[in-house]
Motif scaffolding. Sequence first.
Motif, short mmCIF file in Angstrom:
data_model
loop_
_atom_site.label_atom_id
_atom_site.label_comp_id
_atom_site.label_asym_id
_atom_site.label_seq_id
_atom_site.Cartn_x
_atom_site.Cartn_y
_atom_site.Cartn_z
N ASP A 108 0.70 -15.20 2.33
CA ASP A 108 -0.15 -16.01 1.46
C ASP A 108 0.63 -16.82 0.43
N GLY A 109 1.95 -16.83 0.55
CA GLY A 109 2.76 -17.70 -0.28
C GLY A 109 3.44 -17.07 -1.47
N PHE A 110 3.35 -15.75 -1.65
CA PHE A 110 3.99 -15.07 -2.77
C PHE A 110 5.38 -14.61 -2.37
N GLU A 111 6.30 -15.57 -2.25
CA GLU A 111 7.62 -15.29 -1.72
C GLU A 111 8.46 -14.40 -2.64
N GLY A 112 8.14 -14.37 -3.93
CA GLY A 112 8.90 -13.53 -4.85
C GLY A 112 8.50 -12.07 -4.83
N SER A 113 7.57 -11.70 -3.96
CA SER A 113 7.15 -10.31 -3.85
C SER A 113 8.28 -9.48 -3.25
N THR A 114 8.36 -8.21 -3.65
CA THR A 114 9.47 -7.36 -3.19
C THR A 114 8.94 -6.00 -2.72
N GLY A 115 9.77 -5.35 -1.89
CA GLY A 115 9.44 -4.03 -1.38
C GLY A 115 9.56 -4.02 0.14
N PRO A 116 8.96 -3.01 0.79
CA PRO A 116 8.43 -1.81 0.13
C PRO A 116 9.56 -0.88 -0.32
N PHE A 117 9.33 -0.20 -1.44
CA PHE A 117 10.26 0.79 -1.96
C PHE A 117 9.59 2.17 -1.84
N GLU A 118 10.36 3.15 -1.43
CA GLU A 118 9.83 4.51 -1.35
C GLU A 118 10.59 5.41 -2.32
N PHE A 119 9.85 6.24 -3.03
CA PHE A 119 10.50 7.20 -3.93
C PHE A 119 9.68 8.47 -3.98
N ARG A 120 10.33 9.53 -4.44
CA ARG A 120 9.70 10.85 -4.50
C ARG A 120 10.10 11.54 -5.80
N ARG A 121 9.27 12.50 -6.19
CA ARG A 121 9.59 13.31 -7.36
C ARG A 121 9.08 14.73 -7.14
N PRO A 122 9.77 15.72 -7.68
CA PRO A 122 9.31 17.11 -7.54
C PRO A 122 8.05 17.35 -8.35
N VAL A 123 7.23 18.29 -7.90
CA VAL A 123 5.96 18.62 -8.55
C VAL A 123 5.84 20.14 -8.64
N ASP A 124 5.51 20.63 -9.82
CA ASP A 124 5.25 22.06 -9.99
C ASP A 124 3.84 22.37 -9.51
N LEU A 125 3.75 23.30 -8.57
CA LEU A 125 2.46 23.69 -8.01
C LEU A 125 2.06 25.07 -8.51
N GLU A 126 0.83 25.45 -8.25
CA GLU A 126 0.34 26.75 -8.68
C GLU A 126 1.13 27.87 -7.99
N GLY A 127 1.21 29.01 -8.66
CA GLY A 127 1.91 30.15 -8.10
C GLY A 127 3.41 30.04 -8.16
N GLY A 128 3.92 29.15 -9.02
CA GLY A 128 5.36 29.02 -9.16
C GLY A 128 6.03 28.24 -8.04
N ARG A 129 5.23 27.64 -7.18
CA ARG A 129 5.79 26.87 -6.07
C ARG A 129 6.19 25.45 -6.53
#
Length: 280
Positions: free
Chosen positions: A101-122
Amino acid sequence: MRDHVLGLDHIVIAVSNLTVSAERWQALGFTVSPRGLHSDYLGTANHTIMFEDDYVELLGVLAATEFNAPTRAFLADGAGLERLAMRTDDAEAGLAALKRDGFEGSTGPFEFRRPVDLEGGRTGEAGFRIFQWPLEPAPGGARLFACQHLTRETVWLPSLVEHRNGARALKRIEIVAADPRAEAELCARLLSLSVGERDGACTVAMRPRGADFVFVDATRFAQRWGRNPGDALPPCGVVLACDDFARAQPFAEWTGPGGLPCAAVDGALIGWETAPRRPD
């Protein structure tokens, strides 16, 4: 709405001190997630305030990287609304559609992750894939990007969605603009939406889901929030949906028009407004 863009996913509030900001939001009755560390190339960390289907992200810079240069430039003028994050069901296809659609300055895709504290100490992992609209022009100074959630179950944790102040959704994002019509039209063009105008406020309504974007001048913004036109106010207001004011009122710093409980934090005004729940 543009192809593979589904509405507002979350807003990004850039802050200079994540610990202090998390404490401020907690004092306003919000449940704040533990700090999440992003991938090294991002150089950032966050806390989230999760609602039923959207959220607020408090974002801080830990190490200078090329990727976070725009955030560092933004923070030079103080905390506040830095980005509007749309939701996408396919970041790669969404980026391709933008470029088509003409938005040539668009960038990506970028993928990233981060750790998450879950219930039960997981420990789990939250994964995201994003693409970005061009850095400029940015409607109301807020950049646009789109986020695809790869692990929704580790982001919308049940323990994070309940808040003492009763907030349950983003309802409206209000942005101060010298020329509200021009900024709203820019936002609408980037998202392939339309602009509605009422009482000097220009609204880009999300369809079929998500909080609306409202662009107003400084005088009307102050009036909408029950402040004097000459007051020094942040250029952004975040209106949250709640079932009633009773839970929010103890955390309010003042009462706006219509009994709207209001507070200010991190370069934004926060207000609670009653609203019907979305049908399942």
